[in-house]
Design an enzyme around this catalytic site. Structure first.
Site, PDB file in Angstrom:
ATOM      1  N   ASN A   1       6.299   0.690   6.678  1.00 28.40           N
ATOM      2  CA  ASN A   1       6.593  -0.742   6.625  1.00 28.40           C
ATOM      3  C   ASN A   1       7.456  -1.222   7.786  1.00 28.40           C
ATOM      4  OD1 ASN A   1       8.212   1.065   4.866  1.00 28.40           O
ATOM      5  ND2 ASN A   1       9.587  -0.684   4.739  1.00 28.40           N
TER       6      ASN A   1
ATOM      7  N   THR B   1       2.465  -7.772 -22.135  1.00 33.12           N
ATOM      8  CA  THR B   1       1.451  -8.817 -22.087  1.00 33.12           C
ATOM      9  C   THR B   1       0.977  -9.023 -20.653  1.00 33.12           C
ATOM     10  OG1 THR B   1       2.461  -9.915 -23.977  1.00 33.12           O
ATOM     11  CG2 THR B   1       0.979 -11.244 -22.612  1.00 33.12           C
TER      12      THR B   1
ATOM     13  N   CYS C   1      13.776  -4.741   2.104  1.00 29.20           N
ATOM     14  CA  CYS C   1      14.340  -4.117   0.905  1.00 29.20           C
ATOM     15  C   CYS C   1      15.700  -3.488   1.192  1.00 29.20           C
ATOM     16  CB  CYS C   1      13.392  -3.059   0.366  1.00 29.20           C
ATOM     17  SG  CYS C   1      11.790  -3.732  -0.122  1.00 29.20           S
TER      18      CYS C   1
END
Length: 387
Positions: free
Chosen positions: A152, A238, A326
């Site tokens: 990255n 869900t 990050c």
């Protein structure tokens, strides 16, 4: 899009207009995709279409794709599985590289806290795995090898097919973090032979908070999130059906556009690289010169500090990154650049430009005009730079 110049596509991409319009329509389908009534079945159908598009992007079977919240969850799921799998196989070693994304490195450290041994492979100056060290690591009979397809920060692309073949010959499972590669360069997981691979929608102009995990048929996998029956019991919760459907649309578009994307971003990358090399003395381009993502350019500027460069570019209306988003909360030099052999000064003075499909040559021209004087000023103020 704002009138700022965005050169930080490896951190995240904007949702494309096509995906945004599709996503907006899907948001009106509010039924639970696990419900058996007509509205639930409609949501489930769109999700399964998306599964097919994600699978097609990387050449695997649709039933081998599990939807997750993104790359970090997918990576953690694979590594977490190895605690029990290692015990079953009588193998206690995990092999990864020293330039992995923090989510892989931190998940590996957690396995170490449970008594597993971790081997962090060194890389050469271009960011490629050092093969002699890899052979020595495989001789220790690891349960899993986890090596990212494309880095990255510096964009270096590994030879995953060869690395995977060697791992299998040593009896190990093989995982690759494909978050930065899928949708940017051709990815053929069936040809490579990997057992696990991870992806993320927001790197390919899809929504944030959704990603994928490839698990080859027959390979072990344990749920990281336990509860309901979703994703064959492997990922409870869900379904975020609208985001999953939009991820599928993004994957479909990425596959259709991959050749043009590579040509477009590579031209911009090379134009900026060559221009900066011509205008600013003493700089160093990081990463492999050829085996590199077409959109990624990481450069070290001796005599200038990365955060200062970033802030000056920010004032000029240009978004870039110092290494990985990050890790941007840390003042430590990039672990990736340090692993390639750069000293702390060069690692601290590095900037990552990452391009996307909405960038233009005019934006590169603007940076080539405005940016070199910034480095000149920062070097003039430096107490250590001697030119």
């Amino acid at each position: 899009m704002s009138n700022r110049i965005y050169f930080d596509y490896n951190a995240t991409t904007p949702m494309s207009q096509e995906v945004l319009e599709f996503y907006t329509r899907e948001l009106s389908k509010y039924a639970n995709a696990s419900s058996l009534h007509e509205d639930g079945r409609a949501a489930k159908k769109d999700m399964e279409i998306a599964r097919g598009h994600v699978a097609s992007l990387v050449n695997v079977k649709a039933e081998e794709i599990i939807f997750t919240s993104g790359g970090s969850e997918s990576n953690n799921t694979v590594l977490n599985t190895m605690l029990n799998e290692g015990k079953k196989r009588g193998r206690n070693v995990i092999v990864t590289s020293s330039i992995e994304h923090p989510c892989v490195l931190e998940a590996t450290k957690r396995l170490e806290s449970f008594g597993m041994e971790a081997i962090y492979l060194p890389v050469d100056g271009d960011g490629l795995i050092q093969m002699e060290a890899y052979k020595e690591a495989l001789a220790k009979k690891p349960v899993l090898v986890s090596i990212m397809t494309a880095n990255n920060e510096i964009g270096t692309i590994q030879d995953i097919k060869t690395l995977c073949t060697m791992a299998h010959e040593a009896g190990a499972l093989f995982h690759t973090d494909c978050v930065q590669a899928a949708g940017k360069v051709p990815v053929d997981l069936a040809d490579w032979g990997v057992d696990y691979a991870t992806f993320s929608a927001h790197k390919i102009y899809g929504p944030k908070g959704v990603g994928g995990l490839f698990v080859k048929t027959g390979c072990p996998i344990e749920p990281l999130i336990r509860g309901g029956h979703q994703e064959a019991g492997i990922r409870a919760g869900t379904y975020n059906a609208p985001a999953i459907a939009a991820y599928g649309k993004a994957a479909e578009l990425a596959k259709a556009d991959i050749e043009h994307y590579g040509t477009h971003t590579r031209a911009l990358r090379n134009k900026l690289r060559d221009g900066l090399l011509a205008k600013i003395p003493g700089i160093k381009v990081n990463g492999h010169p050829e085996r590199v993502l077409p959109n990624t350019l990481d450069i070290s500027f001796p005599g200038a500090e990365g955060e200062a460069i970033l802030l000056h570019l920010d004032l000029l209306g240009v978004d870039v990154s110092t290494g990985s988003a990050c890790a941007s909360g840390s003042l430590e030099p990039s672990h990736v650049l340090m692993a390639t052999g750069l000293g702390p000064e060069l690692a601290h003075g590095s900037i990552r430009f990452s391009f996307g499909k909405y960038n233009t040559e005019a934006e590169v021209d603007y940076v080539l005009e405005k940016f070199p004087p910034v480095i000149e000023r920062l070097r003039a103020m430096s107490t250590v730079y001697n030119g």
